[in-house]
Scaffold this motif. Sequence first.
Motif, PDB file in Angstrom:
ATOM      1  N   UNK A  27       0.866  -1.177   0.000  1.00  0.00           N
ATOM      2  CA  UNK A  27       0.000   0.000   0.000  1.00  0.00           C
ATOM      3  C   UNK A  27       0.898   1.219   0.000  1.00  0.00           C
ATOM      4  N   UNK A  28       0.800   2.015  -1.064  1.00  0.00           N
ATOM      5  CA  UNK A  28       1.625   3.209  -1.201  1.00  0.00           C
ATOM      6  C   UNK A  28       0.719   4.360  -1.611  1.00  0.00           C
ATOM      7  N   UNK A  29       0.614   5.353  -0.733  1.00  0.00           N
ATOM      8  CA  UNK A  29      -0.173   6.564  -1.030  1.00  0.00           C
ATOM      9  C   UNK A  29      -1.570   6.234  -1.578  1.00  0.00           C
ATOM     10  N   UNK A  30      -2.322   5.440  -0.855  1.00  0.00           N
ATOM     11  CA  UNK A  30      -3.703   5.082  -1.180  1.00  0.00           C
ATOM     12  C   UNK A  30      -3.859   4.201  -2.423  1.00  0.00           C
ATOM     13  N   UNK A  33      -0.283  -2.268  -4.815  1.00  0.00           N
ATOM     14  CA  UNK A  33       0.602  -2.830  -5.823  1.00  0.00           C
ATOM     15  C   UNK A  33       0.870  -4.294  -5.475  1.00  0.00           C
ATOM     16  N   UNK A  34       0.886  -5.152  -6.489  1.00  0.00           N
ATOM     17  CA  UNK A  34       1.173  -6.568  -6.298  1.00  0.00           C
ATOM     18  C   UNK A  34       2.617  -6.839  -6.697  1.00  0.00           C
ATOM     19  N   UNK A  50      11.368 -10.388  -9.680  1.00  0.00           N
ATOM     20  CA  UNK A  50      10.008 -10.032  -9.296  1.00  0.00           C
ATOM     21  C   UNK A  50       9.539  -8.874 -10.168  1.00  0.00           C
ATOM     22  N   UNK A  51       8.242  -8.842 -10.420  1.00  0.00           N
ATOM     23  CA  UNK A  51       7.644  -7.710 -11.121  1.00  0.00           C
ATOM     24  C   UNK A  51       6.619  -7.078 -10.187  1.00  0.00           C
ATOM     25  N   UNK A  52       6.380  -5.803 -10.393  1.00  0.00           N
ATOM     26  CA  UNK A  52       5.414  -5.077  -9.565  1.00  0.00           C
ATOM     27  C   UNK A  52       4.384  -4.450 -10.495  1.00  0.00           C
ATOM     28  N   UNK A  53       3.124  -4.705 -10.214  1.00  0.00           N
ATOM     29  CA  UNK A  53       2.028  -4.150 -11.007  1.00  0.00           C
ATOM     30  C   UNK A  53       1.048  -3.434 -10.089  1.00  0.00           C
ATOM     31  N   UNK A  73       6.242   7.431  -9.577  1.00  0.00           N
ATOM     32  CA  UNK A  73       5.422   6.415  -8.905  1.00  0.00           C
ATOM     33  C   UNK A  73       6.238   5.140  -8.728  1.00  0.00           C
ATOM     34  N   UNK A  74       6.975   4.729  -9.768  1.00  0.00           N
ATOM     35  CA  UNK A  74       7.804   3.529  -9.701  1.00  0.00           C
ATOM     36  C   UNK A  74       8.825   3.635  -8.573  1.00  0.00           C
ATOM     37  N   UNK A  75       9.477   4.789  -8.442  1.00  0.00           N
ATOM     38  CA  UNK A  75      10.483   4.985  -7.401  1.00  0.00           C
ATOM     39  C   UNK A  75       9.865   4.893  -6.003  1.00  0.00           C
ATOM     40  N   UNK A  76       8.654   5.428  -5.830  1.00  0.00           N
ATOM     41  CA  UNK A  76       7.976   5.338  -4.531  1.00  0.00           C
ATOM     42  C   UNK A  76       7.661   3.879  -4.180  1.00  0.00           C
ATOM     43  N   UNK A  77       7.226   3.117  -5.164  1.00  0.00           N
ATOM     44  CA  UNK A  77       6.884   1.716  -4.928  1.00  0.00           C
ATOM     45  C   UNK A  77       8.139   0.901  -4.618  1.00  0.00           C
TER      46      UNK A  77
END
Length: 91
Positions: A27-30, A33-34, A50-53, A73-77
């Motif tokens: 959970x990142x900023x409301x 992400x899987x 690993x991949x993140x979606x 957004x990618x950097x925050x995740x």
Amino acid sequence: MADQENTIILTDDEGQEHEFLVVDILNVEDDEYAVLLPVEGDGDNEAAEAIVLKIGVDEDGSEVLYEIEDEDEWQRVVAAWENALEEAEED
């Protein structure tokens, strides 16, 4: 062998199905992400990345997974995932 409840099947642009293990949900900023790890062959996931979606909802109200296209957004995740890994190592 992967627990069936923690796996999902994704279909690529060519219509081929790929099985993934759901490693974590962030959970990142409301937003959610899987974090997924490919389930291939004899369980040789050490070499797999690993991949993140991003988890979203389509117009029909069904959950869908989207690629993260925004660099910020990618950097925050990525930072949230790294923090989660560090916390897990400390426990």
